[in-house]
Design an enzyme around this catalytic site. Structure first.
Site, PDB file in Angstrom:
ATOM      1  N   ASP A 114      -5.970   6.812  -5.499  1.00 11.09           N
ATOM      2  CA  ASP A 114      -6.352   8.199  -5.179  1.00 11.09           C
ATOM      3  C   ASP A 114      -7.224   8.222  -3.922  1.00 11.09           C
ATOM      4  O   ASP A 114      -6.997   9.025  -2.993  1.00 11.09           O
ATOM      5  CB  ASP A 114      -7.107   8.771  -6.393  1.00 11.09           C
ATOM      6  CG  ASP A 114      -7.295  10.271  -6.357  1.00 11.09           C
ATOM      7  OD1 ASP A 114      -6.677  10.935  -5.509  1.00 11.09           O
ATOM      8  OD2 ASP A 114      -8.077  10.768  -7.197  1.00 11.09           O
TER       9      ASP A 114
ATOM     10  N   SER B 224      -2.474   4.700 -14.206  1.00 14.81           N
ATOM     11  CA  SER B 224      -3.408   4.420 -15.332  1.00 14.81           C
ATOM     12  C   SER B 224      -3.820   2.958 -15.488  1.00 14.81           C
ATOM     13  O   SER B 224      -4.668   2.668 -16.331  1.00 14.81           O
ATOM     14  CB  SER B 224      -2.856   4.909 -16.693  1.00 14.81           C
ATOM     15  OG  SER B 224      -3.068   6.292 -16.845  1.00 14.81           O
ATOM     16  N   THR B 225      -3.223   2.038 -14.704  1.00 13.17           N
ATOM     17  CA  THR B 225      -3.489   0.611 -14.970  1.00 13.17           C
ATOM     18  C   THR B 225      -4.721   0.065 -14.266  1.00 13.17           C
ATOM     19  O   THR B 225      -5.043  -1.116 -14.415  1.00 13.17           O
ATOM     20  CB  THR B 225      -2.288  -0.268 -14.574  1.00 13.17           C
ATOM     21  OG1 THR B 225      -2.113  -0.198 -13.156  1.00 13.17           O
ATOM     22  CG2 THR B 225      -1.029   0.154 -15.275  1.00 13.17           C
ATOM     23  N   GLY B 226      -5.407   0.904 -13.485  1.00 11.87           N
ATOM     24  CA  GLY B 226      -6.619   0.458 -12.805  1.00 11.87           C
ATOM     25  C   GLY B 226      -7.842   0.973 -13.550  1.00 11.87           C
ATOM     26  O   GLY B 226      -8.167   0.525 -14.656  1.00 11.87           O
TER      27      GLY B 226
ATOM     28  N   ASP C 220       0.874  -1.180   0.000  1.00 12.86           N
ATOM     29  CA  ASP C 220       0.000   0.000   0.000  1.00 12.86           C
ATOM     30  C   ASP C 220       0.907   1.225   0.000  1.00 12.86           C
ATOM     31  O   ASP C 220       1.717   1.396   0.918  1.00 12.86           O
ATOM     32  CB  ASP C 220      -0.861  -0.048   1.263  1.00 12.86           C
ATOM     33  CG  ASP C 220      -1.750   1.168   1.426  1.00 12.86           C
ATOM     34  OD1 ASP C 220      -1.609   2.144   0.653  1.00 12.86           O
ATOM     35  OD2 ASP C 220      -2.571   1.149   2.341  1.00 12.86           O
ATOM     36  N   ILE C 221       0.763   2.071  -0.998  1.00 17.46           N
ATOM     37  CA  ILE C 221       1.686   3.199  -1.156  1.00 17.46           C
ATOM     38  C   ILE C 221       1.623   4.168   0.028  1.00 17.46           C
ATOM     39  O   ILE C 221       2.606   4.854   0.307  1.00 17.46           O
ATOM     40  CB  ILE C 221       1.433   3.920  -2.506  1.00 17.46           C
ATOM     41  CG1 ILE C 221       2.671   4.696  -2.941  1.00 17.46           C
ATOM     42  CG2 ILE C 221       0.201   4.813  -2.437  1.00 17.46           C
ATOM     43  CD1 ILE C 221       2.633   5.160  -4.381  1.00 17.46           C
TER      44      ILE C 221
ATOM     45  N   GLY D 242      -9.668   3.929  -6.218  1.00 16.37           N
ATOM     46  CA  GLY D 242      -8.340   3.346  -6.361  1.00 16.37           C
ATOM     47  C   GLY D 242      -7.315   3.944  -5.417  1.00 16.37           C
ATOM     48  O   GLY D 242      -7.604   4.246  -4.256  1.00 16.37           O
TER      49      GLY D 242
ATOM     50  N   TYR E  16      -8.327   3.558 -15.229  1.00 12.22           N
ATOM     51  CA  TYR E  16      -8.075   4.159 -16.545  1.00 12.22           C
ATOM     52  C   TYR E  16      -7.716   3.127 -17.621  1.00 12.22           C
ATOM     53  O   TYR E  16      -7.566   3.483 -18.791  1.00 12.22           O
ATOM     54  CB  TYR E  16      -7.007   5.243 -16.449  1.00 12.22           C
ATOM     55  CG  TYR E  16      -7.524   6.575 -15.925  1.00 12.22           C
ATOM     56  CD1 TYR E  16      -8.867   6.756 -15.590  1.00 12.22           C
ATOM     57  CD2 TYR E  16      -6.680   7.668 -15.760  1.00 12.22           C
ATOM     58  CE1 TYR E  16      -9.340   7.969 -15.108  1.00 12.22           C
ATOM     59  CE2 TYR E  16      -7.146   8.888 -15.286  1.00 12.22           C
ATOM     60  CZ  TYR E  16      -8.468   9.041 -14.959  1.00 12.22           C
ATOM     61  OH  TYR E  16      -8.932  10.243 -14.490  1.00 12.22           O
TER      62      TYR E  16
HETATM   63  N1  AR6 Z   1      -1.333   1.518  -3.050  1.00 14.08           N
HETATM   64  C1  AR6 Z   1      -0.702   1.237  -4.221  1.00 14.08           C
HETATM   65  N2  AR6 Z   1      -1.352   0.963  -5.371  1.00 14.08           N
HETATM   66  C2  AR6 Z   1      -2.705   0.948  -5.327  1.00 14.08           C
HETATM   67  C3  AR6 Z   1      -3.443   1.217  -4.141  1.00 14.08           C
HETATM   68  C4  AR6 Z   1      -2.695   1.516  -2.968  1.00 14.08           C
HETATM   69  N3  AR6 Z   1      -3.291   1.791  -1.799  1.00 14.08           N
HETATM   70  N4  AR6 Z   1      -4.771   1.122  -4.439  1.00 14.08           N
HETATM   71  C5  AR6 Z   1      -4.864   0.788  -5.735  1.00 14.08           C
HETATM   72  N5  AR6 Z   1      -3.625   0.677  -6.277  1.00 14.08           N
HETATM   73  P1  AR6 Z   1      -6.138   3.338 -10.085  1.00 14.08           P
HETATM   74  P2  AR6 Z   1      -5.797   4.902 -12.568  1.00 14.08           P
HETATM   75  C6  AR6 Z   1      -3.220   0.329  -7.649  1.00 14.08           C
HETATM   76  O1  AR6 Z   1      -7.463   2.852 -10.536  1.00 14.08           O
HETATM   77  O2  AR6 Z   1      -5.967   3.686 -13.397  1.00 14.08           O
HETATM   78  C7  AR6 Z   1      -9.302   7.302  -9.507  1.00 14.08           C
HETATM   79  O3  AR6 Z   1     -10.690   7.349  -9.341  1.00 14.08           O
HETATM   80  C8  AR6 Z   1      -4.230  -0.361  -8.532  1.00 14.08           C
HETATM   81  O4  AR6 Z   1      -4.312  -1.748  -8.198  1.00 14.08           O
HETATM   82  O5  AR6 Z   1      -5.990   3.783  -8.679  1.00 14.08           O
HETATM   83  O6  AR6 Z   1      -4.666   5.853 -12.892  1.00 14.08           O
HETATM   84  C9  AR6 Z   1      -8.723   8.658  -9.884  1.00 14.08           C
HETATM   85  O7  AR6 Z   1      -9.396   9.701  -9.242  1.00 14.08           O
HETATM   86  C10 AR6 Z   1      -3.593  -0.139  -9.896  1.00 14.08           C
HETATM   87  O8  AR6 Z   1      -2.538  -1.094 -10.107  1.00 14.08           O
HETATM   88  O9  AR6 Z   1      -5.612   4.595 -10.995  1.00 14.08           O
HETATM   89  C11 AR6 Z   1      -8.932   8.690 -11.361  1.00 14.08           C
HETATM   90  O10 AR6 Z   1     -10.257   9.061 -11.691  1.00 14.08           O
HETATM   91  C12 AR6 Z   1      -2.943   1.250  -9.764  1.00 14.08           C
HETATM   92  O11 AR6 Z   1      -2.933   1.519  -8.348  1.00 14.08           O
HETATM   93  C13 AR6 Z   1      -8.709   7.267 -11.774  1.00 14.08           C
HETATM   94  O12 AR6 Z   1      -9.009   6.479 -10.616  1.00 14.08           O
HETATM   95  C14 AR6 Z   1      -3.687   2.367 -10.476  1.00 14.08           C
HETATM   96  O13 AR6 Z   1      -5.097   2.165 -10.388  1.00 14.08           O
HETATM   97  C15 AR6 Z   1      -7.275   7.001 -12.143  1.00 14.08           C
HETATM   98  O14 AR6 Z   1      -7.166   5.689 -12.646  1.00 14.08           O
END
Ligand code: AR6
Length: 169
Positions: free
Chosen positions: A34, A119-121, A10-11, A32, A123
């Site tokens: 964020d 972007s890998t979640g 967890d970051i 996610g 997005y």
């Molecule tokens: N620590 C580390 N990585 C994480 C955590 C954490 N606590 N939680 C999730 N991830 P995403 P995006 C990973 O969806 O694709 C938001 O609503 C997750 O498993 O968080 O850039 C924003 O407001 C994945 O591998 O970000 C934007 O609207 C990675 O983080 C949108 O999502 C990115 O997934 C951005 O989408």
């Protein structure tokens, strides 16, 4: 020369002075990673973000870390591209997220920076392609940051980032 490591976790619990958030342009929080960062940092993060918005895709801006635990002192918010099939400049925008985040980290005097897999979640960026861009861009960007951690939340992402680091171009 920056040292790059791949970790799983967890970051918000990383032992670094700066974490990068995969934000949206409003910088007010979301799901996610964020959502996790905003929950840990408290409501002042959304206020600080809103004052800096909108942030276009590929760009990065910094706020304090507010209630996040030390040693985290800064949050760099970057907005990744939404995946639209790969022909809309997504790769350049994703590389720009990593490069601009490191430039902002240099402006902050950051020494250690943790990145999520931008972007890998939500997005939808293909995680294998994104892992390669993350590793190659971090290694090719001149920076005074000493330590970069690429933080994977899940095992597949951890393995893809590890593979990209071992076989970097
Ligand atoms: N620590 C580390 N990585 C994480 C955590 C954490 N606590 N939680 C999730 N991830 P995403 P995006 C990973 O969806 O694709 C938001 O609503 C997750 O498993 O968080 O850039 C924003 O407001 C994945 O591998 O970000 C934007 O609207 C990675 O983080 C949108 O999502 C990115 O997934 C951005 O989408």
């Amino acid at each position: 020369m920056v040292s790059v490591e791949v970790v799983r976790g967890d970051i918000t619990a990383e032992d670094v002075d700066t974490i990068v958030n995969a934000a949206n342009s409003s910088l007010r929080g979301g799901g996610g990673v964020d959502g996790a960062i905003h929950r840990a940092a408290g409501p002042r993060l959304a206020e600080a973000g809103a004052a800096l918005a909108p942030c276009p895709p590929g760009e990065a801006v910094a706020t304090p870390a507010f209630d996040l635990d030390p040693p985290i002192r800064h949050v760099i918010h970057t907005v990744g591209p939404v995946w639209k099939g790969g022909t809309r400049g997504e790769a350049d925008l994703l590389a720009s997220c990593y490069r601009r985040s490191l430039e902002v980290a240099d402006e902050l005097g950051a020494r250690s920076v943790a990145f999520p897999a931008i972007s890998t979640g939500i997005y939808g960026y293909p995680p294998d392609q994104a892992a390669r861009i993350a590793v190659d861009t971090v290694l090719s960007t001149p920076t005074r940051v000493e330590r970069v951690r690429l933080v994977a939340f899940d095992r597949p992402t951890f393995e893809l980032l590890g593979e990209a680091l071992r076989t970097r171009s």
